[in-house]
Design a protein around this motif. Structure first.
Motif, PDB file in Angstrom:
ATOM      1  N   LEU A 185     -12.815  14.819 -12.201  1.00 51.52           N
ATOM      2  CA  LEU A 185     -13.775  13.944 -11.562  1.00 51.52           C
ATOM      3  C   LEU A 185     -13.561  12.559 -12.176  1.00 51.52           C
ATOM      4  CD1 LEU A 185     -15.807  14.626  -9.434  1.00 51.52           C
ATOM      5  CD2 LEU A 185     -17.518  14.928 -11.200  1.00 51.52           C
ATOM      6  N   PRO A 186     -13.266  11.557 -11.353  1.00 53.93           N
ATOM      7  CA  PRO A 186     -12.991  10.238 -11.948  1.00 53.93           C
ATOM      8  C   PRO A 186     -14.250   9.673 -12.601  1.00 53.93           C
ATOM      9  CG  PRO A 186     -13.100  10.099  -9.552  1.00 53.93           C
ATOM     10  CD  PRO A 186     -13.192  11.540  -9.908  1.00 53.93           C
ATOM     11  N   PRO A 187     -14.097   8.854 -13.650  1.00 58.94           N
ATOM     12  CA  PRO A 187     -15.285   8.218 -14.237  1.00 58.94           C
ATOM     13  C   PRO A 187     -15.987   7.353 -13.191  1.00 58.94           C
ATOM     14  CG  PRO A 187     -13.303   7.775 -15.546  1.00 58.94           C
ATOM     15  CD  PRO A 187     -12.853   8.444 -14.287  1.00 58.94           C
ATOM     16  N   ALA A 188     -17.326   7.238 -13.306  1.00 60.37           N
ATOM     17  CA  ALA A 188     -18.100   6.479 -12.320  1.00 60.37           C
ATOM     18  C   ALA A 188     -17.562   5.049 -12.162  1.00 60.37           C
ATOM     19  CB  ALA A 188     -19.569   6.464 -12.713  1.00 60.37           C
ATOM     20  N   ALA A 189     -17.088   4.465 -13.270  1.00 63.05           N
ATOM     21  CA  ALA A 189     -16.592   3.084 -13.202  1.00 63.05           C
ATOM     22  C   ALA A 189     -15.378   2.984 -12.269  1.00 63.05           C
ATOM     23  CB  ALA A 189     -16.224   2.591 -14.602  1.00 63.05           C
ATOM     24  N   ASP A 190     -14.509   4.010 -12.283  1.00 58.47           N
ATOM     25  CA  ASP A 190     -13.336   4.001 -11.397  1.00 58.47           C
ATOM     26  C   ASP A 190     -13.754   4.121  -9.937  1.00 58.47           C
ATOM     27  OD1 ASP A 190     -11.660   3.766 -13.492  1.00 58.47           O
ATOM     28  OD2 ASP A 190     -10.790   5.775 -13.386  1.00 58.47           O
ATOM     29  N   VAL A 191     -14.776   4.976  -9.693  1.00 59.09           N
ATOM     30  CA  VAL A 191     -15.254   5.155  -8.323  1.00 59.09           C
ATOM     31  C   VAL A 191     -15.862   3.843  -7.821  1.00 59.09           C
ATOM     32  CG1 VAL A 191     -16.895   6.407  -6.855  1.00 59.09           C
ATOM     33  CG2 VAL A 191     -15.639   7.613  -8.651  1.00 59.09           C
TER      34      VAL A 191
ATOM     35  N   MET B 247       0.833  -1.206   0.000  1.00 57.03           N
ATOM     36  CA  MET B 247       0.000   0.000   0.000  1.00 57.03           C
ATOM     37  C   MET B 247       0.871   1.260   0.000  1.00 57.03           C
ATOM     38  SD  MET B 247      -1.816   1.779   3.110  1.00 57.03           S
ATOM     39  CE  MET B 247      -2.075   3.516   2.792  1.00 57.03           C
ATOM     40  N   THR B 248       0.468   2.265  -0.787  1.00 57.57           N
ATOM     41  CA  THR B 248       1.180   3.541  -0.733  1.00 57.57           C
ATOM     42  C   THR B 248       0.156   4.647  -0.499  1.00 57.57           C
ATOM     43  OG1 THR B 248       0.953   4.236  -3.031  1.00 57.57           O
ATOM     44  CG2 THR B 248       2.729   2.679  -2.556  1.00 57.57           C
ATOM     45  N   VAL B 249       0.651   5.859  -0.270  1.00 61.71           N
ATOM     46  CA  VAL B 249      -0.279   6.969  -0.007  1.00 61.71           C
ATOM     47  C   VAL B 249      -1.086   7.342  -1.255  1.00 61.71           C
ATOM     48  CG1 VAL B 249       1.087   7.965   1.861  1.00 61.71           C
ATOM     49  CG2 VAL B 249       1.505   8.700  -0.492  1.00 61.71           C
ATOM     50  N   TRP B 250      -0.686   6.848  -2.420  1.00 59.71           N
ATOM     51  CA  TRP B 250      -1.362   7.233  -3.667  1.00 59.71           C
ATOM     52  C   TRP B 250      -2.541   6.332  -3.997  1.00 59.71           C
ATOM     53  CZ3 TRP B 250       0.786  11.691  -4.282  1.00 59.71           C
ATOM     54  CH2 TRP B 250       2.157  11.863  -4.037  1.00 59.71           C
ATOM     55  N   ASP B 251      -2.667   5.212  -3.271  1.00 56.36           N
ATOM     56  CA  ASP B 251      -3.658   4.192  -3.648  1.00 56.36           C
ATOM     57  C   ASP B 251      -5.093   4.694  -3.800  1.00 56.36           C
ATOM     58  OD1 ASP B 251      -1.624   2.483  -3.701  1.00 56.36           O
ATOM     59  OD2 ASP B 251      -2.294   1.180  -2.076  1.00 56.36           O
ATOM     60  N   ASP B 252      -5.493   5.624  -2.941  1.00 52.57           N
ATOM     61  CA  ASP B 252      -6.897   6.049  -2.969  1.00 52.57           C
ATOM     62  C   ASP B 252      -7.197   7.113  -4.023  1.00 52.57           C
ATOM     63  OD1 ASP B 252      -7.559   4.246  -1.119  1.00 52.57           O
ATOM     64  OD2 ASP B 252      -7.875   5.647   0.540  1.00 52.57           O
ATOM     65  N   LEU B 253      -6.178   7.569  -4.740  1.00 49.74           N
ATOM     66  CA  LEU B 253      -6.423   8.603  -5.743  1.00 49.74           C
ATOM     67  C   LEU B 253      -6.828   7.950  -7.068  1.00 49.74           C
ATOM     68  CD1 LEU B 253      -3.499  11.053  -4.937  1.00 49.74           C
ATOM     69  CD2 LEU B 253      -5.855  11.157  -4.171  1.00 49.74           C
TER      70      LEU B 253
ATOM     71  N   ALA C  99     -25.084   7.616  -9.024  1.00 50.90           N
ATOM     72  CA  ALA C  99     -25.960   8.557  -8.316  1.00 50.90           C
ATOM     73  C   ALA C  99     -25.150   9.675  -7.661  1.00 50.90           C
ATOM     74  CB  ALA C  99     -26.788   7.822  -7.272  1.00 50.90           C
ATOM     75  N   ALA C 100     -23.948   9.360  -7.202  1.00 54.84           N
ATOM     76  CA  ALA C 100     -23.111  10.368  -6.547  1.00 54.84           C
ATOM     77  C   ALA C 100     -22.370  11.221  -7.571  1.00 54.84           C
ATOM     78  CB  ALA C 100     -22.103   9.692  -5.629  1.00 54.84           C
ATOM     79  N   GLN C 101     -22.591  10.941  -8.842  1.00 56.95           N
ATOM     80  CA  GLN C 101     -21.906  11.641  -9.925  1.00 56.95           C
ATOM     81  C   GLN C 101     -20.398  11.688  -9.684  1.00 56.95           C
ATOM     82  OE1 GLN C 101     -24.308  15.112 -11.484  1.00 56.95           O
ATOM     83  NE2 GLN C 101     -25.580  14.549  -9.754  1.00 56.95           N
ATOM     84  N   SER C 102     -19.881  10.501  -9.304  1.00 56.78           N
ATOM     85  CA  SER C 102     -18.445  10.279  -9.119  1.00 56.78           C
ATOM     86  C   SER C 102     -17.833  10.945  -7.886  1.00 56.78           C
ATOM     87  CB  SER C 102     -17.643  10.692 -10.355  1.00 56.78           C
ATOM     88  OG  SER C 102     -17.883   9.775 -11.392  1.00 56.78           O
TER      89      SER C 102
ATOM     90  N   GLY D 274      -8.297   7.058 -10.533  1.00 53.49           N
ATOM     91  CA  GLY D 274      -8.586   7.808 -11.761  1.00 53.49           C
ATOM     92  C   GLY D 274      -7.815   9.114 -11.892  1.00 53.49           C
ATOM     93  N   GLN D 275      -6.726   9.288 -11.106  1.00 55.25           N
ATOM     94  CA  GLN D 275      -5.964  10.546 -11.160  1.00 55.25           C
ATOM     95  C   GLN D 275      -4.510  10.256 -11.515  1.00 55.25           C
ATOM     96  OE1 GLN D 275      -7.684  13.166 -10.897  1.00 55.25           O
ATOM     97  NE2 GLN D 275      -9.448  12.684  -9.616  1.00 55.25           N
ATOM     98  N   ASP D 276      -4.304   9.416 -12.511  1.00 53.03           N
ATOM     99  CA  ASP D 276      -2.940   8.982 -12.825  1.00 53.03           C
ATOM    100  C   ASP D 276      -1.986  10.129 -13.131  1.00 53.03           C
ATOM    101  OD1 ASP D 276      -3.992   6.543 -12.433  1.00 53.03           O
ATOM    102  OD2 ASP D 276      -4.020   5.924 -14.539  1.00 53.03           O
TER     103      ASP D 276
END
Ligand code: ZN
Length: 380
Positions: A168-174, A1-7, A195-198, A9-11
Motif C-alpha cells: 500500500l503506497p504511503p499516503a503522501a505518494d497517493v 509517459m509510460t505504462v508504469w507512471d501510475d504505479l 481518509a482513503a488509507q492510501s 510508490g511501487q518502485d
C-alpha cells in the motif's frame, strides 16, 4: 509517459516487471498480491502492455503511446483478456471458457495474456480447472492472477506462479499522484489520501466528490451516537444505504464514460436515433453494467465498513498511547473522548466484529443487512 507512471510508490515492483518485460526472468504465470487499492490489477495491466508493446527496441517497451499499449490500457486489445467477476465467485463455466481462450495463439501481439482480477473469488473446484492450464502452459500464453494475499489462492496455484508483491503506497505518494495526475488541490489531496488509507481509487473519488466525503464522514461518526439496539438497527440500515448510494454514484460516472467511449468507437451520430446494429452493442454494454452494479454494492459495503473500522483503529491508537497518525484527524477530540470511555480490549473486540461482518458479506451469500445488524449490535 509510460505504462508504469501510475504505479505510484511501487518502485520495486516496477523494476521487477520491467526486467521481465525486457526478457529477463519471464515466466508464464504470475501472482500479483497487495491490499485493495494497492493497484495489483493496474500493475498486471501495465505489465501486459509492456509485454505486447509495439516498440521494436526492447528497452522502450511499455511506451504507453503505441496502439498496443493504448488498446491494452483501454482493455480492448484482442490478445489480452481481463476477467473480473460480477458475482461473489468465479464460476466453473467461466473458468473453462478462460482455459479455452488461453489455448489460442495470440492474433496480433507477442503474447496472449489473461488477467484474472479476482483469483481469490474461486471455489477449489474452479481453481483446479485453471491449475491444469497453468501446469501445462501453451507456449505464447501468460497468466496473471491477482489476489489480496498469497494465502488467498490455493498453494498448488501459488507454487506455480512468480510472486509480485505490491505494498500500500504511503499516503503522501497517493496525494502526490492526485495532484500530478488529476490536478487536485494539495491540501484536499492530502486529506483524501489519508481518509482513503492510501487506496488510490477511493482517494481520487474523495478528492473530487464532496458528496462522497460527506458520506464517509457520516459513516465514521456512527459509533459516536450508537447507544442502544434501536440505534444499532438504524445504523445498519443507514450503512447499507450509504454503500448503495456510493456504489451507484461511482457506477453512474463510469457507465457514462464507457458509453461515450463505445459510441465514439462505433462512430455513432452525435444526435438522433442509433442505427439498429449499434443499438445491439449499446444494449450489451448496458446489460454488463447492470450485472456489475450488483457486485459493486458488495464492494462498496466492504469499503464503508473499512471506513467504520478506521474509527476504531484511531480509538485503539489513542488507547495504546501510540504516536501513529490518525486516519480521522478531524475527529480527534471526539475520538479521544470515546477512547477514554472504553478499553483497548473492547475496541479490539469491536474491530473483530466489523471484520467478521466484512468477511460474511464478501465471501458468503448472507443478506448484507443481517450481517451488518448483527455487527452493529455487538458494537453497542
Ligand atoms: Zn507501447
Amino acid at each position: 509517459m509510460t505504462v508504469w507512471d501510475d504505479l505510484q510508490g511501487q518502485d520495486a515492483v516496477v523494476a521487477q516487471l520491467r526486467q521481465a518485460a525486457h526478457g529477463e526472468g519471464l515466466t508464464h504465470a504470475w501472482l500479483f498480491t497487495g491490499p485493495p487499492g494497492s493497484g495489483r490489477s493496474n500493475a498486471a495491466k501495465a505489465f501486459a502492455a509492456a509485454l505486447n508493446c509495439d516498440q521494436a527496441d526492447v528497452s522502450l517497451r511499455g511506451c504507453g503511446e503505441c496502439p498496443a499499449c493504448l488498446t491494452i490500457l483501454g482493455e480492448t486489445h484482442s490478445d489480452v483478456a481481463f476477467v473480473r467477476t460480477e458475482k461473489v465467485t468465479i464460476t466453473i463455466d467461466e473458468a473453462r471458457e478462460l482455459v479455452a481462450t488461453a489455448g489460442n495463439r495470440p492474433s496480433s501481439g507477442r503474447w496472449r495474456i489473461i488477467v484474472v482480477e479476482d483469483a481469490d473469488r474461486m471455489a477449489e473446484r474452479t481453481t483446479n480447472v485453471l491449475l491444469k492450464a497453468i501446469e501445462e502452459p501453451t507456449p505464447r500464453t501468460i497468466w496473471m492472477l491477482c489476489a489480496p494475499s498469497p494465502a488467498d489462492v490455493l498453494v498448488t496455484i501459488r507454487s506455480r506462479c512468480r510472486p509480485v508483491a505490491l505494498r500500500l503506497p504511503p499516503a503522501a505518494d497517493v496525494a502526490a499522484l492526485l495532484v500530478k495526475r488529476d490536478g487536485v488541490d494539495p491540501a484536499v489531496a492530502d486529506r483524501a489520501a489519508r481518509a482513503a488509507q492510501s487506496h488510490v481509487g477511493i482517494a481520487r473519488r474523495l478528492a473530487r466528490d464532496p458528496d462522497a466525503r460527506e458520506r464517509r464522514l457520516e459513516t465514521v461518526r456512527f459509533p459516536l451516537s450508537l447507544r442502544g439496539v434501536t440505534a444499532a438497527v438504524m445504523m445498519a440500515e443507514k450503512l447499507l444505504k450509504i454503500a448503495t448510494e456510493e456504489a451507484n454514484s461511482s457506477n453512474d460516472e463510469r457507465d457514462a464514460t464507457e458509453k461515450t467511449a463505445l459510441l465514439a468507437t462505433l462512430g455513432a451520430p452525435e444526435s438522433g436515433t442509433l442505427p439498429p446494429a449499434m443499438r445491439g452493442q449499446v444494449k450489451q454494454l448496458e446489460d454488463d453494467q447492470k450485472r456489475r452494479a450488483k457486485r459493486s454494492i458488495t464492494d462498496s459495503l466492504d469499503r464503508t465498513l473499512t471506513d467504520l473500522l478506521s474509527f476504531y483503529r484511531d480509538v485503539l491508537i489513542i488507547q495504546m498511547g501510540n504516536a501513529v497518525e490518525l486516519v480521522n484527524l478531524e475527529l480527534r477530540s471526539e475520538l479521544e473522548d470515546f477512547a477514554s470511555r472504553s478499553t483497548a480490549e473492547i475496541t479490539l473486540a469491536r474491530m473483530d466484529a466489523i471484520n467478521k461482518a466484512r468477511k460474511r458479506i464478501t465471501t458468503t451469500n448472507v443478506a448484507p443487512l443481517l450481517a451488518i445488524e448483527s455487527m452493529a449490535s455487538s458494537l453497542i
